[in-house]
Design an enzyme around this catalytic site. Structure first.
Site, mmCIF file in Angstrom:
data_model
loop_
_atom_site.group_PDB
_atom_site.id
_atom_site.type_symbol
_atom_site.label_atom_id
_atom_site.label_comp_id
_atom_site.label_asym_id
_atom_site.label_seq_id
_atom_site.Cartn_x
_atom_site.Cartn_y
_atom_site.Cartn_z
ATOM 1 N N GLN A 1 0.829 -1.211 0.000
ATOM 2 C CA GLN A 1 0.000 0.000 0.000
ATOM 3 C C GLN A 1 0.860 1.256 0.000
ATOM 4 O O GLN A 1 1.762 1.382 0.821
ATOM 5 C CB GLN A 1 -0.917 0.024 1.223
ATOM 6 C CG GLN A 1 -1.920 1.166 1.142
ATOM 7 C CD GLN A 1 -2.817 1.264 2.348
ATOM 8 O OE1 GLN A 1 -2.409 1.778 3.388
ATOM 9 N NE2 GLN A 1 -4.035 0.776 2.240
ATOM 10 N N CYS A 21 -6.369 7.425 4.748
ATOM 11 C CA CYS A 21 -5.763 7.685 6.068
ATOM 12 C C CYS A 21 -6.236 9.027 6.637
ATOM 13 O O CYS A 21 -6.118 10.061 5.984
ATOM 14 C CB CYS A 21 -4.239 7.669 5.952
ATOM 15 S SG CYS A 21 -3.449 8.008 7.521
ATOM 16 N N LYS A 45 -7.856 2.102 -1.516
ATOM 17 C CA LYS A 45 -8.466 2.071 -0.189
ATOM 18 C C LYS A 45 -9.123 3.425 0.024
ATOM 19 O O LYS A 45 -8.442 4.459 0.044
ATOM 20 C CB LYS A 45 -7.405 1.803 0.881
ATOM 21 C CG LYS A 45 -7.935 1.895 2.328
ATOM 22 C CD LYS A 45 -8.745 0.676 2.707
ATOM 23 C CE LYS A 45 -9.274 0.730 4.130
ATOM 24 N NZ LYS A 45 -8.264 0.564 5.160
ATOM 25 N N GLY A 93 -14.679 -2.011 8.307
ATOM 26 C CA GLY A 93 -15.305 -1.191 9.337
ATOM 27 C C GLY A 93 -16.153 -2.010 10.280
ATOM 28 O O GLY A 93 -17.103 -2.661 9.859
ATOM 29 N N ARG A 98 -8.943 -4.018 13.230
ATOM 30 C CA ARG A 98 -8.741 -4.052 14.686
ATOM 31 C C ARG A 98 -9.084 -5.408 15.274
ATOM 32 O O ARG A 98 -8.435 -5.856 16.212
ATOM 33 C CB ARG A 98 -9.574 -2.943 15.348
ATOM 34 C CG ARG A 98 -8.946 -1.576 15.151
ATOM 35 C CD ARG A 98 -9.822 -0.483 15.684
ATOM 36 N NE ARG A 98 -11.037 -0.344 14.903
ATOM 37 C CZ ARG A 98 -11.969 0.569 15.139
ATOM 38 N NH1 ARG A 98 -11.820 1.395 16.158
ATOM 39 N NH2 ARG A 98 -13.046 0.649 14.377
#
Ligand SMILES: Cc1cc2nc3c(=O)[nH]c(=O)nc-3n(C[C@H](O)[C@H](O)[C@H](O)COP(=O)(O)O)c2cc1C
Length: 343
Positions: free
Chosen positions: A90, A120, A160, A226, A250
């Site tokens: 990336q 980002c 992204k 998400g 996460r």
């Protein structure tokens, strides 16, 4: 860098409702993948996740200029391994020529996919016109996309994105301009984090947006991101939104079993819960890889930090976290592990 791959984990495991994922001409297979995670999706962690069934992983965001520079930082950022494929590299930047050069460099290094970060939300990144800043600059974003695709015509190029820059909807249309323009230019897939740049990581991700996106582009490859905190969320995202693949983020930090668990659920099995001795072994293995990769000092700092995430699988997670935070030396850290992961 070696990690044994448990072969039984990476075969089959697709129910009829789960379609295998491909990105451009690249066959990924199982559609639950490891997303880009700054500070976490480095080579050591990618290898651990792959050994537990992650079919595709993305590096953390790298500045285009870092990819083109020499030195130790660049070497670590772009490090891959024969068992680290397929892998997406990336990149993040705002100058089309530099992004194109960085993409060509990743191509030459053997990355299977070039992923462009327009997502980002970090202030330092956005204020310099990079990452999420591109979500409100559709023409600039598309100029980068075209330059990169021209530089690596034979490699899948993916983006992204966030669902928009602003929360109040004033730049909502820019998302669709970027999405349409990118596919017209030849992008292979969009990975979309269903929060706005302004939202960063707070509030709920808007899965309804992912469903609308898939309805708009039924024949294109969309990866959703998400609120995929548990393996069941990944499968639910696919079912509820129709996305072709999912980026675990996460939810996969400190849980490399995430992919094995997602495969279990997909195959109708109970998700595998690693016993404490296996959790301890994984932490040791992770620490060993981090030391090999970063050196002992930095490896230790990283494992202590990551252990706070491994703790989420532990029945006494709060006590364990408190003990880990208080352990400042390797000796004390080991004593904490001995006490909490006794086997
Ligand atoms: C610590 C951290 C680092 C991240 N680094 C990146 C990154 O380098 N590139 C990127 O595209 N997304 C990055 N993300 C975003 C994730 O890939 C993902 O899109 C986001 O966390 C939403 O998924 P989740 O709610 O399931 O965590 C990062 C997220 C976190 C929490």
């Amino acid at each position: 860098m070696k990690t044994p791959v448990a072969e039984h984990l990476i075969s089959g495991d697709l129910t009829p409702s789960l379609k295998p994922l491909s990105i451009g001409g690249l066959e990924v297979g199982f559609p639950v993948t490891l997303g880009a995670l700054a500070g976490y999706s480095d080579l050591p962690y990618r290898l651990l996740c792959r050994s537990l069934g992650a079919p595709y992983c993305v590096t953390e965001a790298m500045l285009d200029r870092q990819v083109l520079a020499q030195g130790r930082l660049k070497k670590r950022l772009v490090a891959t391994d024969p068992s680290d494929h397929p892998v997406g590299g990336q990149i993040m930047g705002h100058e089309p020529e530099v992004m194109a050069q960085a993409a060509a460099a990743l191509d030459a290094m053997g990355f299977d996919v070039v992923d462009l970060n327009f997502a980002c939300p970090v202030r330092k990144v956005v204020s310099r016109g990079r990452g999420g800043a591109l979500m409100k600059e559709p023409e600039a974003a598309l100029t980068i996309v075209r330059a990169v695709i021209e530089a690596v015509p034979h490699k899948p190029v993916t983006l992204k994105l966030r669902r928009a820059f602003h929360e109040d909807g004033r730049t909502a249309e820019d998302f669709w301009r970027i999405a349409r323009g990118a596919f017209e230019a030849g992008a292979s897939a969009l990975s979309v984090h269903a929060r706005t740049v302004e939202r960063k990581y707070s509030g709920r991700a808007d899965w309804g947006f992912l469903a609308a996106l898939k309805r708009e582009f039924p024949d294109r490859t969309i990866l959703g991101s998400g609120d995929v905190m548990k393996p069941a969320d990944a499968l639910r995202m696919i079912e509820e939104t129709g996305v072709d693949g999912v980026l675990a983020a996460r939810g996969a930090i400190g849980n490399p079993w995430f992919f094995r668990q997602a495969r279990d659920l997909a195959a109708g099995r109970e998700p595998y819960l690693p016993p404490l001795d296996e959790q301890r072994e994984m932490i040791e293995r992770h620490y060993g890889l981090l030391c090999e990769f970063y050196g002992q000092g930095r490896g230790f700092k990283k494992i202590v930090h990551t252990c706070l995430q491994y703790a989420k699988l532990h029945p006494r997670r709060t006590d364990l976290r408190n003990a880990l935070v208080a352990a400042k030396t390797e000796e004390r850290w080991r004593a904490v592990l001995d006490a909490f992961y006794a086997f």
